[in-house]
Design an enzyme around this catalytic site. Structure first.
Site, PDB file in Angstrom:
ATOM      1  CG  ASN A  12     -10.206   0.238 -52.900  1.00  0.00           C
ATOM      2  OD1 ASN A  12     -10.646   1.378 -52.960  1.00  0.00           O
ATOM      3  ND2 ASN A  12     -10.342  -0.640 -53.879  1.00  0.00           N
ATOM      4  CG  ASP A  71       0.593 -12.386 -48.637  1.00  0.00           C
ATOM      5  OD1 ASP A  71       0.375 -11.794 -49.708  1.00  0.00           O
ATOM      6  OD2 ASP A  71       0.813 -13.612 -48.590  1.00  0.00           O
TER       7      ASP A  71
END
Ligand code: IMP
Length: 222
Positions: A12, A71
């Site tokens: 994704n 992140d």
């Protein structure tokens, strides 16, 4: 055509970043780690979102490819920034989003100050000789950190997106993932899990980081 290798096992995310960089589609091709023959997990043992992002974007860079990674996580004021870089495994290894949300509610039981923020750091790690990088964009400490990890000289550019919010006292909404049902975005009066994908992207940490990243990429001489 220049290749960016997205350091994630998540299909994704590859689709998401391909879409984000679609204005540059004639110049940039997004590859996955699998496309360059890397399998297995990366140990994210950094101390900050920036370090963990760079640890991931350094994996393709060690092989000579331009690496891109992100992140993200949630930091809660009353918990001194926890769960922070441990957001995915707050309640332990191999836990569900529900386990993490339940732990967060327990930790905040009776706590009045419920301020928090979501953070997302996107980094690009560029092996020397692959792309000319304007010096003012380069993060020197992160470049030194990445060069050590890659065993070769690389330059790092990192962007950070943040979104402030408040942790609710119960789960609200069914959209999104992770801590979304507990994250109230005050200007809208709804949680991220009560927003559509588009509404969330317009204000979220990931949306902000993605837009900043696109601006940076436009400044590179592709
Ligand atoms: P990662 O950047 O994919 O490793 O995300 C780390 C963890 O942070 C996720 O597993 C979620 O628990 C949390 N997180 C990051 N971004 C979001 C978000 O947009 N909504 C809810 N949780 C998030």
């Amino acid at each position: 055509m220049i290749d960016f290798v997205l350091a994630t096992g998540n299909r994704n995310k590859v689709a998401e970043y391909s879409e984000l960089l679609s204005p540059l589609a004639d110049k940039v091709r997004i590859l996955s780690l699998k496309d360059v023959g890397v399998t297995g997990d990366v140990v994210e043992d950094g101390d900050t979102f920036e370090e963990n992002s760079v640890i991931k974007s350094s994996v393709p860079a060690a092989l000579g490819y331009i690496g891109v990674a992100d992140d993200s996580g949630l930091t809660v004021d009353a918990l001194d920034g926890a769960p922070g870089i441990y957001s995915a495994r707050y309640a332990g290894e191999n836990v569900t989003y529900r386990d993490n949300n339940e732990k967060l509610l327990r930790e905040l039981e009776g706590v009045k100050d419920r301020g928090a923020k979501f953070v997302c750091v996107i980094s690009i790690t560029i092996p020397d000789g692959t792309l000319e990088v304007p010096e003012e964009l380069v993060d020197r400490p992160l470049s030194a950190f990445a060069s050590k990890r890659c065993g070769r000289s690389v330059r790092v550019i990192a962007v950070r997106g943040e979104c402030p919010g408040v942790i609710t006292e119960e789960l609200r909404g069914r959209e999104g993932f992770g801590y979304d049902p507990l994250f109230l975005y005050e200007p809208s009066g709804v949680t991220f899990a009560e927003m559509s994908h588009e509404e969330k992207n317009a204000v979220s940490h990931r949306g902000a980081a993605a837009r900043a990243f696109l601006e940076i990429i436009k400044k590179l001489h592709l």
